[in-house]
Write an enzyme that holds these catalytic residues in place. Structure first.
Site, PDB file in Angstrom:
ATOM      1  N   LEU A  18       0.833  -1.203   0.000  1.00  0.00           N
ATOM      2  CA  LEU A  18       0.000   0.000   0.000  1.00  0.00           C
ATOM      3  C   LEU A  18       0.866   1.252   0.000  1.00  0.00           C
ATOM      4  O   LEU A  18       1.919   1.285   0.634  1.00  0.00           O
ATOM      5  CB  LEU A  18      -0.874   0.060   1.262  1.00  0.00           C
ATOM      6  CG  LEU A  18      -1.837  -1.081   1.530  1.00  0.00           C
ATOM      7  CD1 LEU A  18      -2.531  -0.865   2.862  1.00  0.00           C
ATOM      8  CD2 LEU A  18      -2.846  -1.171   0.422  1.00  0.00           C
ATOM      9  N   HIS A  19       0.409   2.294  -0.675  1.00  0.00           N
ATOM     10  CA  HIS A  19       1.036   3.598  -0.526  1.00  0.00           C
ATOM     11  C   HIS A  19       0.348   4.261   0.653  1.00  0.00           C
ATOM     12  O   HIS A  19      -0.890   4.247   0.738  1.00  0.00           O
ATOM     13  CB  HIS A  19       0.856   4.429  -1.800  1.00  0.00           C
ATOM     14  CG  HIS A  19       1.701   5.651  -1.807  1.00  0.00           C
ATOM     15  ND1 HIS A  19       1.423   6.747  -1.018  1.00  0.00           N
ATOM     16  CD2 HIS A  19       2.827   5.956  -2.492  1.00  0.00           C
ATOM     17  CE1 HIS A  19       2.331   7.670  -1.222  1.00  0.00           C
ATOM     18  NE2 HIS A  19       3.204   7.218  -2.121  1.00  0.00           N
ATOM     19  N   PRO A  20       1.083   4.857   1.567  1.00  0.00           N
ATOM     20  CA  PRO A  20       0.447   5.381   2.778  1.00  0.00           C
ATOM     21  C   PRO A  20      -0.488   6.562   2.552  1.00  0.00           C
ATOM     22  O   PRO A  20      -1.408   6.773   3.339  1.00  0.00           O
ATOM     23  CB  PRO A  20       1.635   5.795   3.646  1.00  0.00           C
ATOM     24  CG  PRO A  20       2.748   6.029   2.690  1.00  0.00           C
ATOM     25  CD  PRO A  20       2.525   5.058   1.567  1.00  0.00           C
TER      26      PRO A  20
END
Length: 191
Positions: free
Chosen positions: A43-45
Site C-alpha cells: 500500500l502507498h500510505p
C-alpha cells in the site's frame, strides 16, 4: 570528469544505503519527524488506489495517484459510479475509505486475469502491471528484448551452464563470463 582531469574516481554503492534512499517518502518522514512507519505491505500510505489487487489469476498493481488516474481505472473496470461516490471523490476520501474501495475494485477485477487488466488499463494510461513470478519475469525480459540468461561454457567437456546475465550493460567494457560454476556434488555426498 576523467576526460577533463585525467583522473578517475572510486564508485561505491552499498545495498543498505540504496534501500534507505529508495524508501523515499517513508524514510524522509522518519528522518524529519522521528516517527517509525509501520509495515503496510504494498500500500502507498497517502495515495489510493496505489497498491496490489487480486484478479482472476494473479495480482496486479495499480497506481492511480490522482483524481484523473482514479477515473480511468474506474471506467476501465466498468464501475464509473465509483468516481461520483462521495467517499471516493478525493484522494483523501479514497485513503480514508481504502478498505471499502479495495473491495469494490477487487469485485470487478476478479472477473478477469491480470494480463487482461494490464492490457486494458495501460492502454488508457493507468500505471499498472501484473505481479510476475520468476518464470514470468524472465519471459517478460525476453519479450522486451533483454537477454536475461547467459550461457557460460562448461569445463572439461560439460555442457554450457545457464546463468543470470549481469544487469549492467556497458558499451566499451561489457561483462564477461569466463568460468562456469563447479559441478554439483553427487547426491550421496550432499549433506
Amino acid at each position: 570528469m576523467g576526460e577533463r582531469t585525467g583522473e578517475g574516481q572510486q564508485v561505491e554503492v552499498n545495498l543498505l544505503s540504496s534501500l534507505l534512499s529508495a524508501l523515499a517518502n517513508r524514510a524522509s518522514t522518519h528522518v524529519v519527524t522521528g516517527a517509525v512507519p509501520q509495515a503496510m505491505g504494498n500500500l502507498h500510505p497517502s495515495i489510493a488506489p496505489y497498491e496490489v489487487f487480486a484478479t482472476a489469476d494473479r495480482p496486479v498493481a495499480i497506481a492511480a495517484a490522482n483524481d484523473k488516474l482514479f477515473r480511468l481505472p474506474a471506467e476501465g473496470i466498468e464501475r464509473p459510479e465509483l468516481v461520483d461516490d462521495p467517499r471516493f471523490a478525493s484522494n483523501a476520501g479514497r485513503v480514508a475509505h481504502r478498505a471499502v474501495l479495495t473491495a469494490e475494485l477487487e469485485d470487478a477485477l476478479t472477473g478477469h486475469g491480470a494480463d487482461h487488466w494490464f492490457d486494458l488499463l495501460s492502454s488508457k494510461g493507468v500505471p499498472c502491471g501484473p505481479i510476475n513470478d520468476l518464470g514470468k519475469a524472465f519471459e517478460l525480459a525476453r519479450t522486451l528484448g533483454l537477454d536475461p540468461v547467459h550461457e557460460v561454457p562448461g569445463e572439461d567437456g560439460r555442457a554450457p551452464v545457464p546463468t543470470v546475465s549481469h544487469p549492467i550493460s556497458m558499451s566499451r567494457t561489457p561483462a564477461t563470463y569466463r568460468t562456469a560454476p563447479p559441478p554439483s556434488p553427487p547426491e550421496e555426498t550432499r549433506p
